[in-house]
Design a protein around this motif. Sequence first.
Motif, PDB file in Angstrom:
ATOM      1  N   ASN A 174       1.806  -5.613   1.253  1.00  0.00           N
ATOM      2  CA  ASN A 174       2.770  -5.417   2.344  1.00  0.00           C
ATOM      3  C   ASN A 174       2.356  -4.397   3.392  1.00  0.00           C
ATOM      4  O   ASN A 174       2.862  -4.420   4.503  1.00  0.00           O
ATOM      5  CB  ASN A 174       4.142  -5.084   1.770  1.00  0.00           C
ATOM      6  N   ASP A 175       1.431  -3.525   3.035  1.00  0.00           N
ATOM      7  CA  ASP A 175       1.019  -2.480   3.978  1.00  0.00           C
ATOM      8  C   ASP A 175      -0.339  -2.780   4.591  1.00  0.00           C
ATOM      9  O   ASP A 175      -1.112  -3.589   4.066  1.00  0.00           O
ATOM     10  CB  ASP A 175       0.925  -1.132   3.257  1.00  0.00           C
ATOM     11  N   VAL A 176      -0.625  -2.060   5.671  1.00  0.00           N
ATOM     12  CA  VAL A 176      -1.948  -2.140   6.295  1.00  0.00           C
ATOM     13  C   VAL A 176      -2.418  -0.706   6.567  1.00  0.00           C
ATOM     14  O   VAL A 176      -1.658   0.091   7.124  1.00  0.00           O
ATOM     15  CB  VAL A 176      -1.888  -2.925   7.628  1.00  0.00           C
ATOM     16  N   VAL A 177      -3.644  -0.391   6.167  1.00  0.00           N
ATOM     17  CA  VAL A 177      -4.226   0.909   6.513  1.00  0.00           C
ATOM     18  C   VAL A 177      -4.716   0.818   7.955  1.00  0.00           C
ATOM     19  O   VAL A 177      -5.516  -0.072   8.275  1.00  0.00           O
ATOM     20  CB  VAL A 177      -5.387   1.277   5.570  1.00  0.00           C
ATOM     21  N   LEU A 178      -4.216   1.685   8.806  1.00  0.00           N
ATOM     22  CA  LEU A 178      -4.656   1.657  10.202  1.00  0.00           C
ATOM     23  C   LEU A 178      -6.014   2.337  10.352  1.00  0.00           C
ATOM     24  O   LEU A 178      -6.407   3.146   9.518  1.00  0.00           O
ATOM     25  CB  LEU A 178      -3.613   2.336  11.098  1.00  0.00           C
ATOM     26  N   MET A 179      -6.729   2.013  11.428  1.00  0.00           N
ATOM     27  CA  MET A 179      -8.074   2.553  11.629  1.00  0.00           C
ATOM     28  C   MET A 179      -8.063   4.069  11.723  1.00  0.00           C
ATOM     29  O   MET A 179      -9.040   4.729  11.397  1.00  0.00           O
ATOM     30  CB  MET A 179      -8.734   1.951  12.879  1.00  0.00           C
ATOM     31  N   ASP A 180      -6.949   4.646  12.196  1.00  0.00           N
ATOM     32  CA  ASP A 180      -6.921   6.103  12.311  1.00  0.00           C
ATOM     33  C   ASP A 180      -5.995   6.769  11.296  1.00  0.00           C
ATOM     34  O   ASP A 180      -5.659   7.941  11.441  1.00  0.00           O
ATOM     35  CB  ASP A 180      -6.560   6.514  13.751  1.00  0.00           C
TER      36      ASP A 180
END
Lengths: 339, 339
Positions: free
Chosen positions: B66-72
């Motif tokens: 359900n989550d996404v790790v953002l690039m920053d």
Amino acid sequence: MADLTLAVDAMGGDAGLPVTVPAVKALLAEHAGVRILMVGQPEPLAEALAQHQLSDHPRLQVVPANDVVLMDDPVAVAMRVKKDSSLRVAVNQVKEGRAQAMVSAGNTGALMAVSRFVLKTLPGIERPAICTAIPTQTGHCHMLDLGANVDSEAEHLLQFALMGSALARALGQPQPRVALLNIGEEDIKGNELIKDAARQLQAHPQLHYTGFIEGNGIFAGEADVVVCDGFVGNVALKTMEGVAGMFSHVIREQINQSWWRKLSGLASLPILNGLKQRLDPERYNGASLVGLNGVVVKSHGGAGEKGFLFALRVALQEAERNVPALIQSALAASSPETP
Amino acid sequence: MADLTLAVDAMGGDAGLPVTVPAVKALLAEHAGVRILMVGQPEPLAEALAQHQLSDHPRLQVVPANDVVLMDDPVAVAMRVKKDSSLRVAVNQVKEGRAQAMVSAGNTGALMAVSRFVLKTLPGIERPAICTAIPTQTGHCHMLDLGANVDSEAEHLLQFALMGSALARALGQPQPRVALLNIGEEDIKGNELIKDAARQLQAHPQLHYTGFIEGNGIFAGEADVVVCDGFVGNVALKTMEGVAGMFSHVIREQINQSWWRKLSGLASLPILNGLKQRLDPERYNGASLVGLNGVVVKSHGGAGEKGFLFALRVALQEAERNVPALIQSALAASSPETP
């Protein structure tokens, strides 16, 4: 251009006289106010000068030196054994006020050690650094240190920043943007050295510090002065040379693949030549040894006549603007605030 | 190719689904024995799969996250807050034996931290490293570390050498030449770290150590494995990207200078395309996180569909040859002699 004298190590570099003599001839033709002290072994030097119709040039004087520092001589040999080398005698000319700058294509380690010993560092400078112009998409930037110092501490990086900034200002950048080479642009990236140096550069009132820069940012023109430890800077510099060399190699390989490609290679010559000219390493030849009591410029050992001429021009510019004095006043002005 | 399953972080990278989905489609078409676990947010993922006619592909299965790790995102957020991220759930697939490798174009720091936490390092490995193939004039070499470790010690460089050597052997180099990145080729050059590491690599019976290499030597094809600290390696890698980018920029600039140049640019397209193809960074996309208990491959965050496909292929090759087991046996065989 004011009346200036350059001392030239005539013997230094992979080729020596066949490169240094014609480059000096071109410089003399370019600049009517410039005098040259040509330092080298009298016999081969006289022969090379005669060959280029320079034997009686009114603005060229020979200074004899009987030894030559070889490209692979250890620093100790250059320092203790070859005291009458063309490299050392040329540095002596600056020390003794007979020349306002010196140029050598010789052994970098020897040139740094001899210059430091003979000329001494400016007050407040612990370590001189090597600085050169690097082509970018928008023009060029100055990068230092490129190999004089391995294991630099944060205070050294601050000194490099001040010296690079003074040099860039002297060469026409009114407010140079100074960046610290790192492996990411976020504050949390990098090792302790970099984080500590970032705090010092940030706090310094004389620097226009813009933050971290990554290897690719250098070429995008994000900074005017790129500061790094000499180990990292040297690897980056050699990597640039390597990639550029590989491009030329692959272009030749591609052109030679078929008669059709040879033909189109011919058609694309103006483009490839334009590319070559814009990024030609010879045009960026001439690294400054900054932080010394005098102008010393190192030409690439493998530079050709054109490259050596560019190095001579760098020395002339720095002598004209008296870069060591500018660096000294930048350091003096900033010393009360320096931690 | 044996029956293998790859877990793919469908959401990672600057673009996410528009890049990962078509690349996965191409891989499935290329390799009849390969299965994919596509990890991501169910709704957008289902939509993207439908758009590419992959909704009912017999060898593709969706794993919800359900989550996404953002690039920053800071590493701490990826580790402690987003435990149901596509990146982490994809790594879990390898841990739980449902996949033999995982690929992500997400945040490098997060991928390294999560992989290390979930998969653990191989016995005897203190620090995993990032390793990638670099194009050279004669083919390619493998270089590590590229940024996972700053402030490496000599023992770490030795471990990088052993891991890189095992990886290169697994990928078809019978006796890889291992070199240490330095600022000169002479024994006296470099800092203490490098000299100490050189002694350890030299003494190691399992390594074909060939000495120091400079930044330009990498591209001349002087070594098959180039070993360095992550700070230096990352700067070198980004510098390569920067120089290559500047070349493309200047070529475009040159071509657009006049109608005649536009015409010759057209004629030289095969050459420029050949150049692009030979040195295309997308072809070298896919860096391996070596030293872990499992195959983890990092795609460049900005890679396109073709680049991501290359990263998928790297993961497949390493899974097929079981690189972690090869590294482990190289380390086990050598540990009695290791100081």
